[in-house]
Design an enzyme around this catalytic site. Structure first.
Site, PDB file in Angstrom:
ATOM      1  N   LYS A  13      73.520 -78.356  -3.563  1.00 52.36           N
ATOM      2  CA  LYS A  13      72.305 -78.056  -4.333  1.00 52.36           C
ATOM      3  C   LYS A  13      72.333 -78.735  -5.709  1.00 52.36           C
ATOM      4  O   LYS A  13      71.345 -79.323  -6.136  1.00 52.36           O
ATOM      5  CB  LYS A  13      72.129 -76.537  -4.549  1.00 52.36           C
ATOM      6  CG  LYS A  13      72.034 -75.724  -3.265  1.00 52.36           C
ATOM      7  CD  LYS A  13      71.704 -74.262  -3.553  1.00 52.36           C
ATOM      8  CE  LYS A  13      72.763 -73.544  -4.381  1.00 52.36           C
ATOM      9  NZ  LYS A  13      74.063 -73.400  -3.698  1.00 52.36           N
ATOM     10  N   ARG A  88      68.884 -65.118  -5.608  1.00 48.31           N
ATOM     11  CA  ARG A  88      70.029 -64.951  -4.723  1.00 48.31           C
ATOM     12  C   ARG A  88      69.984 -63.613  -3.992  1.00 48.31           C
ATOM     13  O   ARG A  88      70.889 -63.327  -3.201  1.00 48.31           O
ATOM     14  CB  ARG A  88      71.309 -65.012  -5.552  1.00 48.31           C
ATOM     15  CG  ARG A  88      72.118 -66.312  -5.388  1.00 48.31           C
ATOM     16  CD  ARG A  88      73.311 -66.155  -6.260  1.00 48.31           C
ATOM     17  NE  ARG A  88      74.417 -67.006  -6.063  1.00 48.31           N
ATOM     18  CZ  ARG A  88      74.660 -68.126  -6.732  1.00 48.31           C
ATOM     19  NH1 ARG A  88      73.771 -68.617  -7.567  1.00 48.31           N
ATOM     20  NH2 ARG A  88      75.780 -68.772  -6.552  1.00 48.31           N
ATOM     21  N   ARG A 127      85.910 -80.873  -4.194  1.00 48.33           N
ATOM     22  CA  ARG A 127      85.171 -80.904  -5.469  1.00 48.33           C
ATOM     23  C   ARG A 127      86.098 -80.593  -6.642  1.00 48.33           C
ATOM     24  O   ARG A 127      86.061 -81.262  -7.664  1.00 48.33           O
ATOM     25  CB  ARG A 127      84.023 -79.883  -5.418  1.00 48.33           C
ATOM     26  CG  ARG A 127      83.285 -79.715  -6.730  1.00 48.33           C
ATOM     27  CD  ARG A 127      81.919 -79.088  -6.537  1.00 48.33           C
ATOM     28  NE  ARG A 127      81.916 -77.646  -6.770  1.00 48.33           N
ATOM     29  CZ  ARG A 127      80.850 -76.858  -6.579  1.00 48.33           C
ATOM     30  NH1 ARG A 127      79.730 -77.357  -6.114  1.00 48.33           N
ATOM     31  NH2 ARG A 127      80.912 -75.570  -6.831  1.00 48.33           N
ATOM     32  N   ARG A 140      86.580 -71.924 -12.709  1.00 44.71           N
ATOM     33  CA  ARG A 140      87.542 -70.877 -12.365  1.00 44.71           C
ATOM     34  C   ARG A 140      87.306 -70.295 -10.975  1.00 44.71           C
ATOM     35  O   ARG A 140      88.235 -69.825 -10.321  1.00 44.71           O
ATOM     36  CB  ARG A 140      87.464 -69.735 -13.396  1.00 44.71           C
ATOM     37  CG  ARG A 140      87.969 -70.107 -14.769  1.00 44.71           C
ATOM     38  CD  ARG A 140      87.495 -69.077 -15.788  1.00 44.71           C
ATOM     39  NE  ARG A 140      87.975 -67.735 -15.489  1.00 44.71           N
ATOM     40  CZ  ARG A 140      89.116 -67.242 -15.946  1.00 44.71           C
ATOM     41  NH1 ARG A 140      89.888 -67.977 -16.699  1.00 44.71           N
ATOM     42  NH2 ARG A 140      89.467 -66.003 -15.655  1.00 44.71           N
ATOM     43  N   ARG A 150      82.442 -65.800  -2.499  1.00 48.62           N
ATOM     44  CA  ARG A 150      81.112 -66.329  -2.835  1.00 48.62           C
ATOM     45  C   ARG A 150      80.314 -66.634  -1.561  1.00 48.62           C
ATOM     46  O   ARG A 150      79.118 -66.380  -1.498  1.00 48.62           O
ATOM     47  CB  ARG A 150      81.257 -67.584  -3.711  1.00 48.62           C
ATOM     48  CG  ARG A 150      81.782 -67.245  -5.105  1.00 48.62           C
ATOM     49  CD  ARG A 150      82.282 -68.464  -5.864  1.00 48.62           C
ATOM     50  NE  ARG A 150      81.272 -69.484  -6.027  1.00 48.62           N
ATOM     51  CZ  ARG A 150      81.541 -70.776  -6.255  1.00 48.62           C
ATOM     52  NH1 ARG A 150      82.787 -71.188  -6.346  1.00 48.62           N
ATOM     53  NH2 ARG A 150      80.570 -71.632  -6.408  1.00 48.62           N
TER      54      ARG A 150
HETATM   55  P1  AMP Z   1      76.761 -70.986  -9.091  1.00 53.53           P
HETATM   56  O1  AMP Z   1      77.063 -71.953 -10.199  1.00 53.53           O
HETATM   57  O2  AMP Z   1      75.304 -71.006  -8.693  1.00 53.53           O
HETATM   58  O3  AMP Z   1      77.672 -71.166  -7.905  1.00 53.53           O
HETATM   59  O4  AMP Z   1      77.024 -69.517  -9.666  1.00 53.53           O
HETATM   60  C1  AMP Z   1      78.309 -69.139 -10.115  1.00 53.53           C
HETATM   61  C2  AMP Z   1      78.383 -67.629 -10.232  1.00 53.53           C
HETATM   62  O5  AMP Z   1      77.418 -67.169 -11.180  1.00 53.53           O
HETATM   63  C3  AMP Z   1      78.076 -66.866  -8.947  1.00 53.53           C
HETATM   64  O6  AMP Z   1      79.203 -66.729  -8.103  1.00 53.53           O
HETATM   65  C4  AMP Z   1      77.613 -65.518  -9.508  1.00 53.53           C
HETATM   66  O7  AMP Z   1      78.712 -64.735  -9.942  1.00 53.53           O
HETATM   67  C5  AMP Z   1      76.842 -65.944 -10.751  1.00 53.53           C
HETATM   68  N1  AMP Z   1      75.412 -66.187 -10.454  1.00 53.53           N
HETATM   69  C6  AMP Z   1      74.749 -67.375 -10.546  1.00 53.53           C
HETATM   70  N2  AMP Z   1      73.463 -67.235 -10.216  1.00 53.53           N
HETATM   71  C7  AMP Z   1      73.293 -65.931  -9.881  1.00 53.53           C
HETATM   72  C8  AMP Z   1      72.189 -65.164  -9.432  1.00 53.53           C
HETATM   73  N3  AMP Z   1      70.976 -65.708  -9.242  1.00 53.53           N
HETATM   74  N4  AMP Z   1      72.391 -63.834  -9.198  1.00 53.53           N
HETATM   75  C9  AMP Z   1      73.590 -63.264  -9.386  1.00 53.53           C
HETATM   76  N5  AMP Z   1      74.682 -63.920  -9.792  1.00 53.53           N
HETATM   77  C10 AMP Z   1      74.540 -65.254 -10.046  1.00 53.53           C
END
Ligand code: AMP
Length: 193
Positions: A13, A88, A127, A140, A150
């Site tokens: 993405k 999400r 990555r 992290r 995740r």
């Molecule tokens: P990402 O960079 O999109 O993979 O997000 C990293 C982390 O941020 C995720 O594992 C969640 O802990 C938090 N996070 C990001 N976007 C959301 C969202 N829309 N709702 C809840 N947690 C989020």
């Protein structure tokens, strides 16, 4: 143009969002990036989110919804945006619908990245390695253990959005396993840009 990029972590993405930013001249709104910045700056939101992100779970809906509500008010997002990593959960999607309805604006499309979940862990390991080789800090939560949490959070809380947007007729699916340029082309076709 107002787009959502929907797919599990490691689906590509972020890579495609960067290309769409170039092509469409609208900003990428990544809630992950915004939350990481908040953690870095040690804001109240950052302090609340840090531990949740470190274990790979989702930050509460009201926290991310508030962040997005403020971000889409900013001038650069007036003409459009690419939401990456938001919504999400169904609750977040409903909150977004309300936000957009209040502004009399509509989503143009939700791009679903279809991927084989079995290869996601390999992708994330790669990555992290490439990031390290470039001398940049590795996230992290980009380690196999947290990554599995995740992916599980995606499966349980985010995957229902595929149905949610499909029912609204807004879903466009692309093969996220295809080479990067082909995915870009498929998205271009899907959004008619
Ligand atoms: P990402 O960079 O999109 O993979 O997000 C990293 C982390 O941020 C995720 O594992 C969640 O802990 C938090 N996070 C990001 N976007 C959301 C969202 N829309 N709702 C809840 N947690 C989020």
């Amino acid at each position: 143009m107002r787009l959502i990029l929907l797919g599990p972590p490691g689906a590509g993405k972020g890579t495609q969002a960067a290309r769409l930013v170039e092509r469409l001249g609208i900003p990428q709104l990544s809630t992950g990036d915004m939350l990481r910045a908040a953690v870095e700056a040690r804001t109240p939101v950052g302090l609340q989110a840090k531990e949740i992100m470190d274990r790979g779970s989702l930050v509460p809906d009201e926290v991310v919804v508030a962040i997005v509500a403020a971000r889409i008010e900013e001038p650069d997002a007036r003409k459009g945006f690419i939401l990456d990593g938001f919504p999400r959960t169904v609750g977040q999607a409903e909150a977004l619908d309300r936000m957009l309805a209040e502004k009399f604006i509509q989503l143009d499309a939700v791009i679903e990245f279809r991927v084989d979940e079995n290869i996601l862990v390999d992708r994330i390991v790669r990555r992290a390695k490439e990031t390290e080789e470039r001398g940049e800090p590795v996230r992290r939560d980009d380690n196999p253990e947290v990554f599995r949490t995740r992916v599980e959070a995606y499966r349980q809380q985010t995957a229902p959005l595929v149905d949610y947007y499909s029912r609204k007729g807004q879903l466009r699916s692309v093969d996220g396993m295809a080479p990067i340029d082909e995915v870009t082309e498929a998205i271009r076709t899907a959004i008619g840009a």
